[in-house]
Design an enzyme around this catalytic site. Structure first.
Site, PDB file in Angstrom:
ATOM      1  N   HIS A 156       6.191   9.315 -14.367  1.00 37.60           N
ATOM      2  CA  HIS A 156       5.465   9.061 -12.859  1.00 37.60           C
ATOM      3  C   HIS A 156       5.882   7.707 -12.141  1.00 37.60           C
ATOM      4  O   HIS A 156       5.747   7.555 -10.927  1.00 37.60           O
ATOM      5  CB  HIS A 156       3.909   9.103 -13.094  1.00 37.60           C
ATOM      6  CG  HIS A 156       3.495  10.559 -13.181  1.00 37.60           C
ATOM      7  ND1 HIS A 156       3.077  10.979 -12.014  1.00 37.60           N
ATOM      8  CD2 HIS A 156       3.117  11.135 -14.354  1.00 37.60           C
ATOM      9  CE1 HIS A 156       2.569  12.464 -12.576  1.00 37.60           C
ATOM     10  NE2 HIS A 156       2.845  12.436 -14.011  1.00 37.60           N
ATOM     11  N   ASP A 364       7.638   1.081  -6.552  1.00 38.69           N
ATOM     12  CA  ASP A 364       6.730   2.136  -6.765  1.00 38.69           C
ATOM     13  C   ASP A 364       7.384   3.394  -7.318  1.00 38.69           C
ATOM     14  O   ASP A 364       8.389   3.720  -6.608  1.00 38.69           O
ATOM     15  CB  ASP A 364       5.938   2.429  -5.623  1.00 38.69           C
ATOM     16  CG  ASP A 364       4.248   2.586  -5.972  1.00 38.69           C
ATOM     17  OD1 ASP A 364       4.150   3.202  -6.975  1.00 38.69           O
ATOM     18  OD2 ASP A 364       3.589   2.160  -5.316  1.00 38.69           O
TER      19      ASP A 364
HETATM   20  C1  GDG Z   1       1.336   6.125 -10.233  1.00 40.27           C
HETATM   21  C2  GDG Z   1       2.667   5.737  -9.723  1.00 40.27           C
HETATM   22  C3  GDG Z   1       2.966   7.663  -8.313  1.00 40.27           C
HETATM   23  C4  GDG Z   1      -6.889   4.152  -4.605  1.00 40.27           C
HETATM   24  N1  GDG Z   1      -7.969   3.318  -4.539  1.00 40.27           N
HETATM   25  C5  GDG Z   1      -9.025   4.186  -4.586  1.00 40.27           C
HETATM   26  C6  GDG Z   1      -8.343   5.420  -4.977  1.00 40.27           C
HETATM   27  N2  GDG Z   1      -7.135   5.384  -4.931  1.00 40.27           N
HETATM   28  C7  GDG Z   1      -6.090   6.456  -5.136  1.00 40.27           C
HETATM   29  C8  GDG Z   1      -5.357   6.659  -3.923  1.00 40.27           C
HETATM   30  C9  GDG Z   1      -4.165   7.386  -4.534  1.00 40.27           C
HETATM   31  C10 GDG Z   1      -4.125   6.859  -6.115  1.00 40.27           C
HETATM   32  O1  GDG Z   1      -5.489   6.115  -6.381  1.00 40.27           O
HETATM   33  C11 GDG Z   1      -2.976   6.023  -6.020  1.00 40.27           C
HETATM   34  O2  GDG Z   1      -1.818   6.631  -6.184  1.00 40.27           O
HETATM   35  P1  GDG Z   1      -0.321   5.674  -5.915  1.00 40.27           P
HETATM   36  O3  GDG Z   1       0.639   6.974  -6.006  1.00 40.27           O
HETATM   37  O4  GDG Z   1      -0.219   5.031  -4.854  1.00 40.27           O
HETATM   38  O5  GDG Z   1      -0.102   4.770  -7.284  1.00 40.27           O
HETATM   39  P2  GDG Z   1      -0.567   4.635  -8.879  1.00 40.27           P
HETATM   40  O6  GDG Z   1      -2.006   4.626  -8.972  1.00 40.27           O
HETATM   41  O7  GDG Z   1       0.079   3.418  -9.258  1.00 40.27           O
HETATM   42  O8  GDG Z   1       0.176   5.863  -9.693  1.00 40.27           O
HETATM   43  C12 GDG Z   1       2.910   6.178  -8.320  1.00 40.27           C
HETATM   44  C13 GDG Z   1       1.706   8.049  -8.941  1.00 40.27           C
HETATM   45  O9  GDG Z   1       1.412   7.703 -10.600  1.00 40.27           O
HETATM   46  C14 GDG Z   1       1.711   9.804  -9.274  1.00 40.27           C
HETATM   47  O10 GDG Z   1       2.789  10.273  -9.702  1.00 40.27           O
HETATM   48  O11 GDG Z   1       2.952   7.970  -6.902  1.00 40.27           O
HETATM   49  O12 GDG Z   1       4.185   5.426  -8.124  1.00 40.27           O
HETATM   50  O13 GDG Z   1       2.675   4.261  -9.692  1.00 40.27           O
HETATM   51  O14 GDG Z   1      -4.374   8.866  -4.631  1.00 40.27           O
HETATM   52  O15 GDG Z   1      -5.829   7.406  -3.014  1.00 40.27           O
HETATM   53  N3  GDG Z   1      -9.010   6.523  -4.901  1.00 40.27           N
HETATM   54  C15 GDG Z   1     -10.433   6.442  -4.812  1.00 40.27           C
HETATM   55  N4  GDG Z   1     -10.970   5.110  -4.534  1.00 40.27           N
HETATM   56  C16 GDG Z   1     -10.338   4.009  -4.481  1.00 40.27           C
HETATM   57  O16 GDG Z   1     -10.696   3.107  -4.038  1.00 40.27           O
HETATM   58  N5  GDG Z   1     -11.180   7.529  -4.788  1.00 40.27           N
END
Ligand code: GDG
Length: 457
Positions: A156, A364
């Site tokens: 990921h 990322d």
């Molecule tokens: C890893 C990889 C890859 C955030 N704050 C809250 C919340 N979130 C949710 C967002 C989004 C998720 O968390 C974050 O996803 P990201 O993709 O931006 O980043 P990582 O957590 O680092 O994830 C990344 C991912 O895996 C999937 O393969 O895209 O590159 O690093 O869904 O909305 N959700 C809630 N409250 C919050 O305050 N409910």
């Protein structure tokens, strides 16, 4: 009759797990569509003494198999090697990495123990799909336990350039671990190319005519499967009563000012200090913007016991305070920075009223926030996505305003440009973006990965 699917990931969507994000939904769907399957992972429990077994229980069609970690394993495997070595190196932060042999030993131990536990749960005709950087050696451990079935791995986070990956003293052990899989999936072509180049240049790998690589006496496929979201679901959440109510609450606070919005786990890979600095710079350089715009950054803390995360927290507290002190007024707070999480519905409602989203990680794997923001927009009045060129999502989203997150002046210009962008251009860009988000959604990701994996059978 399709094969039974076995999924392994560090955290699962077992009942009671705090966060039900897009990934959890996608993997639950994958299991449910096949009429059931097994989801293996860490229980979230840390115990004093080693527990050898797994806790098995069914939730609908899914059989969860959860194993505990001992305190020493949690420190060495999870906080240590996974989050103090692999995470920083894979995000190009070798300066923050701790290369500790004992941490690696704990990583190996957990991968071995979990690999053996999982091997006991599988039948020869099953298909196994292992996720993410915590479990890079688990496939090899399953093979060592005699399991010979179909097995895929998805990373990921980014796979770094070989020149950076080789900084890890155990790089070759990790690569051998990955070679145990039949298919290794990456988020972007950038990552796939890095991994393939590493195998060819550092491990004596040979590329075959069909694109597979022969390495470490195995034949391996390495391909790109960019992860997506469920855009219809997000659009629904954005106009749900909970979504609307969050938007109204914030709307009352910021009055009629334009909203610049960001939401990220509080992680040094997300470029939060640079983003705040860019907003401050925009206010410095464009006096006309003062008082007309508010920046809301939601940043739920994560991995708080790792030092680098504590330092980030202190830096952000200082920066937000300084910018507000310099620019704020009796009736205007430029930056609202909230170090806590909110329900998904609330995030969706806030995305929808934002004029500009700042998604500017330094590096990322993909970044789902960029896709969620696009999905939540009102087609008649869409906001503008400012996206880091170093997010995996940039490969698929050329119609965002792409920025270099290290270039504070460039980001400040992009924020102003986003705030002033005419409606026609906003619509045009959004239409191109949403088409891509819909085309490669979360169902596309899992179906195409599993199809590629099962082609070998
Ligand atoms: C890893 C990889 C890859 C955030 N704050 C809250 C919340 N979130 C949710 C967002 C989004 C998720 O968390 C974050 O996803 P990201 O993709 O931006 O980043 P990582 O957590 O680092 O994830 C990344 C991912 O895996 C999937 O393969 O895209 O590159 O690093 O869904 O909305 N959700 C809630 N409250 C919050 O305050 N409910």
């Amino acid at each position: 009759m399709s094969r039974r699917l076995i999924i392994a990931s560090n955290r699962t969507a077992a009942p009671g797990e705090p966060r039900a994000g897009g990934l959890a939904v996608a993997l639950s769907d994958a299991l449910n569509e096949r009429g059931g399957g097994v989801w293996f992972g860490w229980s979230g429990e840390v115990v004093e003494r080693e527990t050898r077994g797994v806790r098995l229980f069914a939730d609908g069609a899914i059989d969860f198999a959860l194993a505990d970690l001992t305190q020493a394993e949690h420190d060495g495997f999870y906080l240590g090697y996974s989050n103090r070595a692999l995470w920083p190196v894979f995000h190009y932060r070798t300066d923050l990495a701790h290369f500790d042999e004992e941490d690696f030993a704990a990583y190996e131990t957990v991968n071995r123990r979990f690999g053996r536990l999982l091997a006991q749960l599988t039948r020869p005709e099953d298909v196994v799909w292992i996720h993410d950087y915590h479990f890079m050696l688990m496939g090899a451990e399953m093979r060592a336990s005699g399991w010979d079935g179909l097995m895929g791995f998805f990373l990921h986070i980014p796979f770094p350039a070989p020149e950076v990956f080789t900084a890890l003293p155990q790089h070759q052990r990790l690569a051998r671990g990955l070679a145990a899989f039949d298919l290794v999936g990456f988020q972007t072509d950038r990552d796939t190319a890095n991994f393939r180049r590493y195998l060819l240049e550092h491990c004596g790998g040979v590329q075959r005519e069909d694109g597979t690589i022969r390495v470490f006496d195995r034949v391996l496929r390495a391909e790109t499967f960019s992860i997506g979201i469920d855009p219809e679901d997000f659009a629904r959440l954005a106009v749900s009563p909970e979504g609307r109510s969050a938007a109204e609450r914030l709307g009352r606070m910021i009055e009629n000012r334009a909203l610049v919005f960001g939401v990220d786990r509080m992680d040094y890979s997300k470029g939060l200090p640079q983003r705040m600095a860019a907003f401050g710079r925009m206010l410095d350089e464009s006096p006309g913007m003062r008082g007309t715009v508010s920046f809301l950054q939601i940043a739920p803390p994560s991995r708080e016991s790792v030092d680098a995360y504590q330092a980030l927290r202190a830096e952000l507290d200082g920066l937000a305070g300084r910018i507000n002190a310099d620019h704020g007024d009796l009736d205007w707070v430029p930056i609202r920075y909230l170090a806590r999480g909110y329900p998904r519905e609330a995030l969706a409602g806030l995305y929808r009223i934002a004029r500009v989203a700042l998604v500017t990680p330094l590096y990322d794997g993909m970044n789902l926030v960029a896709k969620e923001f696009v999905a939540a927009q009102d087609p008649e009045d869409p906001g503008v996505l400012i996206l880091s060129g170093f997010a995996g999502a940039a490969e698929q989203m050329p119609d965002a305003l792409l920025v270099n997150p290290h270039d504070i002046a460039g980001m400040a210009d992009a924020i102003e440009r986003g705030l002033l962008m005419p409606i026609d251009e906003r619509k045009e860009r959004w239409n191109a973006l949403i088409t891509g988000v819909r085309e490669k959604d979360i169902a596309w990701w899992r179906v195409s990965f599993l199809k590629a994996l099962e082609e070998r059978a």
